[in-house]
Motif scaffolding. Structure first.
Motif, PDB file in Angstrom:
ATOM      1  N   SER A  10       0.853  -1.178   0.000  1.00  0.00           N
ATOM      2  CA  SER A  10       0.000   0.000   0.000  1.00  0.00           C
ATOM      3  C   SER A  10       0.888   1.227   0.000  1.00  0.00           C
ATOM      4  N   GLN A  11       0.572   2.175  -0.874  1.00  0.00           N
ATOM      5  CA  GLN A  11       1.311   3.432  -0.930  1.00  0.00           C
ATOM      6  C   GLN A  11       0.311   4.572  -0.867  1.00  0.00           C
ATOM      7  N   THR A  12       0.761   5.696  -0.349  1.00  0.00           N
ATOM      8  CA  THR A  12      -0.073   6.892  -0.330  1.00  0.00           C
ATOM      9  C   THR A  12       0.737   8.048  -0.895  1.00  0.00           C
ATOM     10  N   THR A  16      -4.063  10.244  -2.719  1.00  0.00           N
ATOM     11  CA  THR A  16      -4.213   9.072  -3.581  1.00  0.00           C
ATOM     12  C   THR A  16      -3.577   7.857  -2.911  1.00  0.00           C
ATOM     13  N   HIS A  17      -4.340   6.775  -2.835  1.00  0.00           N
ATOM     14  CA  HIS A  17      -3.855   5.513  -2.282  1.00  0.00           C
ATOM     15  C   HIS A  17      -3.705   4.522  -3.431  1.00  0.00           C
ATOM     16  N   ILE A  18      -2.653   3.722  -3.376  1.00  0.00           N
ATOM     17  CA  ILE A  18      -2.413   2.713  -4.401  1.00  0.00           C
ATOM     18  C   ILE A  18      -2.139   1.387  -3.694  1.00  0.00           C
ATOM     19  N   HIS A  20      -1.304  -2.681  -4.328  1.00  0.00           N
ATOM     20  CA  HIS A  20      -0.791  -3.651  -5.297  1.00  0.00           C
ATOM     21  C   HIS A  20      -0.837  -5.028  -4.652  1.00  0.00           C
ATOM     22  N   THR A  82     -12.353   2.055 -14.439  1.00  0.00           N
ATOM     23  CA  THR A  82     -12.195   3.321 -13.730  1.00  0.00           C
ATOM     24  C   THR A  82     -13.597   3.845 -13.446  1.00  0.00           C
ATOM     25  N   ARG A  88      -9.424   3.543  -9.936  1.00  0.00           N
ATOM     26  CA  ARG A  88      -9.004   2.682 -11.045  1.00  0.00           C
ATOM     27  C   ARG A  88      -8.636   1.311 -10.494  1.00  0.00           C
ATOM     28  N   THR A 106      -3.853  -3.817  -9.242  1.00  0.00           N
ATOM     29  CA  THR A 106      -3.618  -2.453  -8.756  1.00  0.00           C
ATOM     30  C   THR A 106      -4.965  -1.780  -8.532  1.00  0.00           C
ATOM     31  N   HIS A 107      -5.103  -1.116  -7.398  1.00  0.00           N
ATOM     32  CA  HIS A 107      -6.284  -0.277  -7.141  1.00  0.00           C
ATOM     33  C   HIS A 107      -5.780   1.082  -6.690  1.00  0.00           C
ATOM     34  N   GLU A 108      -6.075   2.087  -7.495  1.00  0.00           N
ATOM     35  CA  GLU A 108      -5.682   3.462  -7.203  1.00  0.00           C
ATOM     36  C   GLU A 108      -6.960   4.239  -6.904  1.00  0.00           C
TER      37      GLU A 108
END
Length: 133
Positions: A10-12, A16-18, A20, A82, A88, A106-108
């Protein structure tokens, strides 16, 4: 072969959070594809689908996330949706040995609607579903 969720990150970036994931699935790509690209398949493990036009630019409505469009479509390999408010969502399938598939997911998205734990639970349902004869 059994399925496994090998990686979840998880990234922020600002708001926006992403997320993987790398998910190894116990079926060939051709058998996994309908679970990612059809209303019946997605409903079996993820969410009900009210609209899905299976082509680039097609309309999509994922009941728990919202409405939008298909933003990538490569039959048997890539489905990306999307949606307004839901962000997305990208499913990318690859071969994994003779009988398996690897799903790169991937979920953004914006906000706090989704979590790594919720997706992990969904992928556990997908693995269970695909593991049935």
């Amino acid at each position: 072969m059994t399925g496994s969720i090998e990686q979840g990150t998880s990234q922020t970036h600002g708001s926006t959070h992403i997320l993987h994931f790398l998910v190894r699935l116990p079926r060939r790509m051709e058998s996994v594809w309908p679970a990612l690209s059809t209303p019946q398949g997605l409903a079996g493990w993820f969410t009900a689908v009210d609209v899905l036009e299976p082509r680039l630019g097609g309309a999509v409505t994922l009941r728990d996330l919202g409405s939008g469009q298909v933003t990538a479509w490569d039959v048997d390999r890539v489905a990306e949706y999307t949606v307004e408010g839901g962000g997305r969502i990208r499913f990318h399938l690859e071969r994994d040995g003779e009988e398996g598939s690897a799903l790169r997911f991937t979920h953004e998205f914006q906000g706090e609607r989704e979590s790594e734990e919720r997706w992990r639970a969904r992928f556990e349902r997908l693995i269970e579903l695909l593991g049935k004869p």
